[in-house]
Motif scaffolding. Structure first.
Motif, PDB file in Angstrom:
ATOM      1  N   GLY A  51       0.788  -1.232   0.000  1.00  0.00           N
ATOM      2  CA  GLY A  51       0.000   0.000   0.000  1.00  0.00           C
ATOM      3  C   GLY A  51       0.816   1.276   0.000  1.00  0.00           C
ATOM      4  N   SER A  60       0.641   4.071  -2.890  1.00  0.00           N
ATOM      5  CA  SER A  60      -0.534   4.951  -2.904  1.00  0.00           C
ATOM      6  C   SER A  60      -0.388   6.072  -1.888  1.00  0.00           C
ATOM      7  CB  SER A  60      -1.810   4.141  -2.645  1.00  0.00           C
ATOM      8  OG  SER A  60      -1.787   3.551  -1.357  1.00  0.00           O
ATOM      9  N   GLU A  71      -7.303  -7.992   5.421  1.00  0.00           N
ATOM     10  CA  GLU A  71      -7.705  -8.541   4.130  1.00  0.00           C
ATOM     11  C   GLU A  71      -9.191  -8.879   4.052  1.00  0.00           C
ATOM     12  OE1 GLU A  71      -3.745 -10.501   2.204  1.00  0.00           O
ATOM     13  OE2 GLU A  71      -5.013 -11.847   3.407  1.00  0.00           O
ATOM     14  N   ASN A 106     -15.195  -3.187   4.309  1.00  0.00           N
ATOM     15  CA  ASN A 106     -15.643  -1.818   4.541  1.00  0.00           C
ATOM     16  C   ASN A 106     -15.212  -1.370   5.926  1.00  0.00           C
ATOM     17  OD1 ASN A 106     -17.860  -2.588   6.480  1.00  0.00           O
ATOM     18  ND2 ASN A 106     -18.578  -3.664   4.638  1.00  0.00           N
ATOM     19  N   GLN A 142      -6.339   1.095   5.025  1.00  0.00           N
ATOM     20  CA  GLN A 142      -6.684   2.187   4.114  1.00  0.00           C
ATOM     21  C   GLN A 142      -5.869   2.106   2.834  1.00  0.00           C
ATOM     22  OE1 GLN A 142      -5.909   5.454   6.974  1.00  0.00           O
ATOM     23  NE2 GLN A 142      -8.005   6.136   6.545  1.00  0.00           N
ATOM     24  N   SER A 143      -4.588   1.824   2.960  1.00  0.00           N
ATOM     25  CA  SER A 143      -3.678   1.889   1.817  1.00  0.00           C
ATOM     26  C   SER A 143      -3.928   0.802   0.784  1.00  0.00           C
ATOM     27  CB  SER A 143      -2.223   1.814   2.294  1.00  0.00           C
ATOM     28  OG  SER A 143      -1.884   0.503   2.732  1.00  0.00           O
ATOM     29  N   GLN A 144      -4.681  -0.217   1.138  1.00  0.00           N
ATOM     30  CA  GLN A 144      -4.978  -1.270   0.168  1.00  0.00           C
ATOM     31  C   GLN A 144      -5.935  -0.780  -0.922  1.00  0.00           C
ATOM     32  OE1 GLN A 144      -3.021  -4.263   0.797  1.00  0.00           O
ATOM     33  NE2 GLN A 144      -2.322  -2.611   2.145  1.00  0.00           N
ATOM     34  N   ASP A 145      -6.669   0.283  -0.649  1.00  0.00           N
ATOM     35  CA  ASP A 145      -7.576   0.896  -1.628  1.00  0.00           C
ATOM     36  C   ASP A 145      -7.779   2.340  -1.183  1.00  0.00           C
ATOM     37  OD1 ASP A 145      -9.400   1.430  -3.622  1.00  0.00           O
ATOM     38  OD2 ASP A 145     -11.025   0.255  -2.740  1.00  0.00           O
ATOM     39  N   GLU A 160      -7.947   5.563  -2.139  1.00  0.00           N
ATOM     40  CA  GLU A 160      -8.902   6.586  -2.561  1.00  0.00           C
ATOM     41  C   GLU A 160     -10.331   6.258  -2.147  1.00  0.00           C
ATOM     42  OE1 GLU A 160      -7.953   9.555  -3.627  1.00  0.00           O
ATOM     43  OE2 GLU A 160      -5.975   8.715  -3.230  1.00  0.00           O
ATOM     44  N   ASN A 161     -10.610   4.974  -1.955  1.00  0.00           N
ATOM     45  CA  ASN A 161     -11.969   4.579  -1.573  1.00  0.00           C
ATOM     46  C   ASN A 161     -12.107   4.281  -0.078  1.00  0.00           C
ATOM     47  OD1 ASN A 161     -13.193   4.631  -4.219  1.00  0.00           O
ATOM     48  ND2 ASN A 161     -11.956   2.819  -4.698  1.00  0.00           N
ATOM     49  N   ARG A 162     -10.995   4.463   0.667  1.00  0.00           N
ATOM     50  CA  ARG A 162     -11.048   4.118   2.094  1.00  0.00           C
ATOM     51  C   ARG A 162     -10.657   5.285   3.004  1.00  0.00           C
ATOM     52  NH1 ARG A 162      -8.881  -2.213   2.497  1.00  0.00           N
ATOM     53  NH2 ARG A 162     -10.650  -3.099   1.322  1.00  0.00           N
TER      54      ARG A 162
END
Length: 374
Positions: free
Chosen positions: A33, A36, A251, A255, A316-319, A321-323
């Protein structure tokens, strides 16, 4: 069934050295992550590579860095409180100011939509106090639960050496309390830099046996001087705070609601619902560490919540912009009250200069923050 040979074991080294490879699994997610977060830094109005600070695990910082952090904590414990002594007679030091802030907001910062952002800001404010008020040049270390899950008492965090956050409490005859099992101590901490620490505030909701002396005030803000007690063991870390538990949390949480509920252990009753948050606190246990309200009064609170924040940052860093601008939960403990909003304010009172909306505290490289984890 095929016979397992030495060559076969070497081909799957976690069978020989489970801590080594398993210990890298969270780091692998962190590194996955990191690009990002680096991209976010490049576009941040407040954070750059030049002013970026790095937080590291206690076992990875040098003895000199450990001693500097300990010295800053001892310094903040000697600074006078900024609170009204009539309202808060148990607040004797600047360190106690942080405890009071946690005490008087406890019911609206746990099991709530602001749990993660509130504690992020709170831990950062403590880090800043060490830096600005006590000349500390380092950052807030963290306690990687999984790394020491088999034997936290002998980790460099709790081994009782001069470079630790002090050891377990002296062993006394005692019983467990509620979901907190009886550990290997229970008495006063007698080793390490905080062996002479005096606890003044609380208890409010102690989860320890025998119970500490009652506070002279029902709200816990009276002066109630006593020793720091701990009751540590590996009973919780070895089951609920292993590296695989942290990886599973990151993992398998699709949400923010799932992530924070599983982290806090609000997904089930008793030990069946124990999350990494409760496992860490109740591994320290004792007085005041086992008290929901006064837990910051144990010096190990901060490395524990450093890891809470690190785990959220990795999730958060796994996605990314969406988290970031996501929230779930209510405004009072365990889902009560109205729905929490990203526009809700976080006010740390006497321990922080500014009031921020939750939406300004969701990124570690925006708003007031500029730090990453290694």
């Amino acid at each position: 069934m095929a016979r397992l040979t030495l060559a076969g074991l070497l081909a799957v080294p976690w069978l020989l050295f489970p801590g080594l490879v398993a210990g890298d699994a969270v780091l692998d997610l962190q590194e996955k992550g990191r690009p990002s977060i680096d991209a976010r830094i490049a576009n941040s109005a407040t954070c750059s590579k030049e002013n970026l600070q790095v937080r590291r695990e206690w076992g990875d910082i040098s003895d000199e860095e450990k001693k500097a952090y300990i010295a800053a904590m001892l310094c903040i414990m000697e600074k006078p409180s900024r609170l009204d002594p009539t309202r808060f007679p148990g607040a004797k030091s600047r360190y106690d100011d942080f405890v009071v802030v946690h005490m008087n907001q406890t019911m609206t910062i746990h099991g709530t939509g602001n749990f993660l952002s509130w504690h992020r800001y709170y831990t950062w404010a403590f880090e800043r106090a060490l830096q600005d008020e006590c000349g500390y040049n380092g950052t807030q270390p963290y306690w990687d639960w999984g790394r020491w899950a088999d034997d936290p008492e002998n980790s460099p965090i709790f081994d009782g050496s001069e470079t630790s956050l002090s050891g377990n409490g002296e062993y006394i005859e005692h019983r467990g309390s509620g979901i907190v099992p009886a550990g290997n101590g229970g008495g006063c901490v007698l080793s390490g830099p905080f062996k002479d620490m005096v606890v003044h505030l609380g208890p409010v909701a102690p989860a320890v046996n025998p119970a500490p002396p009652a506070n002279p005030r029902t709200d816990g803000y009276g002066d109630n001087p006593r020793c720091l007690r701990r009751d540590m063991s590996n009973q919780l870390t070895s089951k609920y705070a292993r590296t695989q538990d942290i990886v599973s949390l990151i993992e398998n949480s699709a949400n923010i609601g799932t992530f924070q509920n599983v982290m806090q252990g609000t997904g089930g009753g008793g030990l069946a619902g124990m999350g990494v948050h409760g496992a860490g606190h109740f591994t320290i246990a004792g007085d005041p560490g086992g008290d929901f309200y006064t837990s910051p009064n144990d010096p190990a609170f901060w490395v524990h919540h450093g890891m809470i924040d690190r785990t959220w940052t990795i999730w958060q860093s796994q996605d990314l912009e969406n988290r970031l601008q996501v929230i779930a939960g209510g405004t009072s403990m365990f889902g009560g009250g109205r729905a929490q909003s990203l526009d809700d304010l976080i006010d740390l009172g006497v321990v922080a200069d500014q009031v921020f909306a939750i939406k300004d505290l969701v990124s570690v490289v925006d708003g007031p923050f500029c730090y990453v984890y290694e």
